[in-house]
Design a protein around this motif. Sequence first.
Motif, PDB file in Angstrom:
ATOM      1  N   VAL A   1      36.345  48.721  79.641  1.00 27.94           N
ATOM      2  CA  VAL A   1      35.285  47.764  79.948  1.00 27.94           C
ATOM      3  C   VAL A   1      35.630  46.424  79.303  1.00 27.94           C
ATOM      4  N   GLU A   2      35.432  45.330  80.076  1.00 24.40           N
ATOM      5  CA  GLU A   2      35.665  43.992  79.538  1.00 24.40           C
ATOM      6  C   GLU A   2      34.351  43.218  79.504  1.00 24.40           C
ATOM      7  N   GLY A   3      34.130  42.456  78.455  1.00 20.93           N
ATOM      8  CA  GLY A   3      32.925  41.657  78.339  1.00 20.93           C
ATOM      9  C   GLY A   3      32.971  40.784  77.106  1.00 20.93           C
ATOM     10  N   GLN A   4      31.837  40.138  76.845  1.00 16.66           N
ATOM     11  CA  GLN A   4      31.712  39.276  75.675  1.00 16.66           C
ATOM     12  C   GLN A   4      30.711  39.893  74.698  1.00 16.66           C
ATOM     13  N   ILE A   5      31.055  39.822  73.430  1.00 14.72           N
ATOM     14  CA  ILE A   5      30.169  40.357  72.393  1.00 14.72           C
ATOM     15  C   ILE A   5      29.071  39.338  72.106  1.00 14.72           C
ATOM     16  N   THR A   6      27.838  39.768  72.270  1.00 15.97           N
ATOM     17  CA  THR A   6      26.710  38.870  71.990  1.00 15.97           C
ATOM     18  C   THR A   6      26.002  39.227  70.688  1.00 15.97           C
ATOM     19  N   GLN A   7      26.242  40.433  70.164  1.00 15.45           N
ATOM     20  CA  GLN A   7      25.574  40.837  68.922  1.00 15.45           C
ATOM     21  C   GLN A   7      26.413  41.898  68.219  1.00 15.45           C
ATOM     22  N   ILE A   8      26.539  41.753  66.902  1.00 13.89           N
ATOM     23  CA  ILE A   8      27.255  42.726  66.073  1.00 13.89           C
ATOM     24  C   ILE A   8      26.318  43.148  64.943  1.00 13.89           C
TER      25      ILE A   8
ATOM     26  N   VAL B   1      27.124  49.261  72.635  1.00 15.41           N
ATOM     27  CA  VAL B   1      28.383  49.926  72.288  1.00 15.41           C
ATOM     28  C   VAL B   1      28.295  50.358  70.834  1.00 15.41           C
ATOM     29  N   THR B   2      28.697  51.580  70.570  1.00 18.00           N
ATOM     30  CA  THR B   2      28.777  52.076  69.189  1.00 18.00           C
ATOM     31  C   THR B   2      30.223  52.382  68.863  1.00 18.00           C
ATOM     32  N   CYS B   3      30.585  52.143  67.610  1.00 24.50           N
ATOM     33  CA  CYS B   3      31.953  52.423  67.166  1.00 24.50           C
ATOM     34  C   CYS B   3      31.948  52.636  65.656  1.00 24.50           C
ATOM     35  N   GLN B   4      33.036  53.071  65.143  1.00 20.95           N
ATOM     36  CA  GLN B   4      33.188  53.237  63.702  1.00 20.95           C
ATOM     37  C   GLN B   4      33.391  51.876  63.047  1.00 20.95           C
ATOM     38  N   GLN B   5      32.766  51.720  61.862  1.00 22.60           N
ATOM     39  CA  GLN B   5      32.913  50.435  61.176  1.00 22.60           C
ATOM     40  C   GLN B   5      34.350  50.176  60.763  1.00 22.60           C
ATOM     41  N   ARG B   6      35.084  51.220  60.450  1.00 19.60           N
ATOM     42  CA  ARG B   6      36.480  51.026  60.055  1.00 19.60           C
ATOM     43  C   ARG B   6      37.293  50.456  61.221  1.00 19.60           C
ATOM     44  N   MET B   7      36.848  50.737  62.468  1.00 21.07           N
ATOM     45  CA  MET B   7      37.539  50.167  63.634  1.00 21.07           C
ATOM     46  C   MET B   7      37.335  48.664  63.677  1.00 21.07           C
ATOM     47  N   LEU B   8      36.113  48.208  63.358  1.00 20.68           N
ATOM     48  CA  LEU B   8      35.862  46.771  63.326  1.00 20.68           C
ATOM     49  C   LEU B   8      36.634  46.101  62.200  1.00 20.68           C
ATOM     50  N   ARG B   9      36.677  46.771  61.029  1.00 24.90           N
ATOM     51  CA  ARG B   9      37.370  46.174  59.867  1.00 24.90           C
ATOM     52  C   ARG B   9      38.868  46.082  60.086  1.00 24.90           C
ATOM     53  N   SER B  10      39.404  46.891  60.981  1.00 22.87           N
ATOM     54  CA  SER B  10      40.848  46.884  61.218  1.00 22.87           C
ATOM     55  C   SER B  10      41.283  45.778  62.179  1.00 22.87           C
ATOM     56  N   ILE B  11      40.325  45.101  62.798  1.00 28.74           N
ATOM     57  CA  ILE B  11      40.671  44.046  63.750  1.00 28.74           C
ATOM     58  C   ILE B  11      40.842  42.730  63.002  1.00 28.74           C
ATOM     59  N   ASP B  12      41.979  42.085  63.204  1.00 26.19           N
ATOM     60  CA  ASP B  12      42.293  40.811  62.551  1.00 26.19           C
ATOM     61  C   ASP B  12      42.714  39.795  63.616  1.00 26.19           C
ATOM     62  N   PRO B  13      42.046  38.653  63.698  1.00 24.87           N
ATOM     63  CA  PRO B  13      40.903  38.210  62.893  1.00 24.87           C
ATOM     64  C   PRO B  13      39.644  38.988  63.269  1.00 24.87           C
ATOM     65  N   PRO B  14      38.665  38.982  62.383  1.00 26.12           N
ATOM     66  CA  PRO B  14      37.446  39.773  62.644  1.00 26.12           C
ATOM     67  C   PRO B  14      36.740  39.284  63.906  1.00 26.12           C
ATOM     68  N   LEU B  15      36.104  40.235  64.582  1.00 29.34           N
ATOM     69  CA  LEU B  15      35.344  39.886  65.776  1.00 29.34           C
ATOM     70  C   LEU B  15      34.118  39.075  65.401  1.00 29.34           C
ATOM     71  N   ARG B  16      33.770  38.157  66.297  1.00 30.08           N
ATOM     72  CA  ARG B  16      32.551  37.376  66.115  1.00 30.08           C
ATOM     73  C   ARG B  16      31.828  37.293  67.449  1.00 30.08           C
ATOM     74  N   GLU B  17      30.583  36.905  67.361  1.00 37.26           N
ATOM     75  CA  GLU B  17      29.790  36.809  68.589  1.00 37.26           C
ATOM     76  C   GLU B  17      30.390  35.770  69.527  1.00 37.26           C
ATOM     77  N   GLY B  18      30.462  36.123  70.813  1.00 33.23           N
ATOM     78  CA  GLY B  18      31.068  35.262  71.822  1.00 33.23           C
ATOM     79  C   GLY B  18      32.504  35.615  72.124  1.00 33.23           C
ATOM     80  N   ALA B  19      33.100  36.513  71.335  1.00 32.63           N
ATOM     81  CA  ALA B  19      34.491  36.883  71.572  1.00 32.63           C
ATOM     82  C   ALA B  19      34.592  37.774  72.806  1.00 32.63           C
ATOM     83  N   SER B  20      35.691  37.615  73.532  1.00 31.88           N
ATOM     84  CA  SER B  20      35.965  38.465  74.691  1.00 31.88           C
ATOM     85  C   SER B  20      36.802  39.654  74.240  1.00 31.88           C
ATOM     86  N   VAL B  21      36.401  40.857  74.655  1.00 35.13           N
ATOM     87  CA  VAL B  21      37.090  42.079  74.230  1.00 35.13           C
ATOM     88  C   VAL B  21      37.250  43.008  75.421  1.00 35.13           C
TER      89      VAL B  21
END
Length: 418
Positions: free
Chosen positions: A45-52, A76-96
């Motif tokens: 799935v592709e989209g933009q993050i509006t809230q974390i 969307v739910t995920c493990q927090q360690r998955m978010l912490r492993s992304i560099d640079p960190p995800l922010r609202e408005g990012a495309s994923v």
Amino acid sequence: MSTDARPSDGRSDSSGPSTAENPWPVRTVARKIADWIHRLGSVWVEGQITQISARPGTQTAFLTLRDPAADVSMSVTCQQRMLRSIDPPLREGASVVVHARPSFWLGRGTLSLRASEIRPVGIGELLARVERLRKLLAAEGLFAPERKRRPPFLPRGVGLITGRASAAEHDVLVNAQNRWPAVKFQVVNTAVQGARAVPQIVRALSTLDADPEIDVIVIARGGGSVEDLLPFSDETLCRAVAAAGTPVVSAIGHEPDSPLLDHVADLRCSTPTGAAKAVVPDVQEETARVHQLRDRARRALHGWVDGQRRQLDQLRSRPCLADPHGPVERRAADVELHVERARRAIMTTLTHEQSALASSRARLTALGPSATLERGYAVVQYTDDDGELKVLRSVDQVRPGTELRVRVTDGAVSATTR
């Protein structure tokens, strides 16, 4: 207790089709929906993050993934360690791009995606997509100059789509009103970046395009990063602008910025201030132009009158107008002279012809039979066997006793042969 057991109120569960007499309980409907959803399996799935939402001390993080071209979002739910492993960190408005499995929670009847992998879409990939879309829209003719319309010289109303209380809104309104104080604006504030920007701008464009009092629409935004300006290169927005019946002016960012909206719009301005100058004229410049045209018209009229007056004076100074009777009198004398000449010529011709006629008559008389008879000759005629008179030319033509007619100069006598 099995989920297929009959409930305590006496109603059946899923032992048969759902009817008014045999309805299914909520848990059965929820379970059947969950079964269908779980059969879908994992999807990308592709989209933009509006809230974390990642609370400290918990292992699960909650994201809201939104479609940038439509008012649709999913949890969307995920493990927090998955978010912490992304560099640079995800922010609202990012495309994923998310690899997830749809999950239906029976307790609340809600649908969410359980992410197993999250891949941020880099700026390079986003720009590559924009470039592919640019070529597609250009091939379809959406950038063609012949399809662009010129905004009206003085619009009845101007629609403005921009961010709330933004510098772009201030620049457009202030500069336009300074140029033409009577201009009427209808401002629609929308998001100008992030996942909600495209749906809100498309909705505002549709509303202003349907308003008969709006003659031109301005889409304005100040400068920003490449990611902030990506909504203005969205395919849905570009096609909506191309399909609009009202001329659209694009004023996005600064001079170096060039989103796809600039190519699709009917007029591209490098700044919101430039858009304000493009949609309304300058009242001072127009007033000066009116005065200038009035002076030119006055000078042209005076010059034309002076020229006609000089031409009239020249006509009046010509001999035909200075002495109008002189040419008539001279022409009258010429007419009399020619009339006299014609009379003399006619009389001369008549005299000559009369003389010729008299001469011909004299010759004709001298050669005629009457002149011969006057000299003593006579013409003898006889009647032939047919009873016709003929001239006697020989004595052999008559017999004795033939009646003769003798014609002399003053008459005729009868005679008989012997």
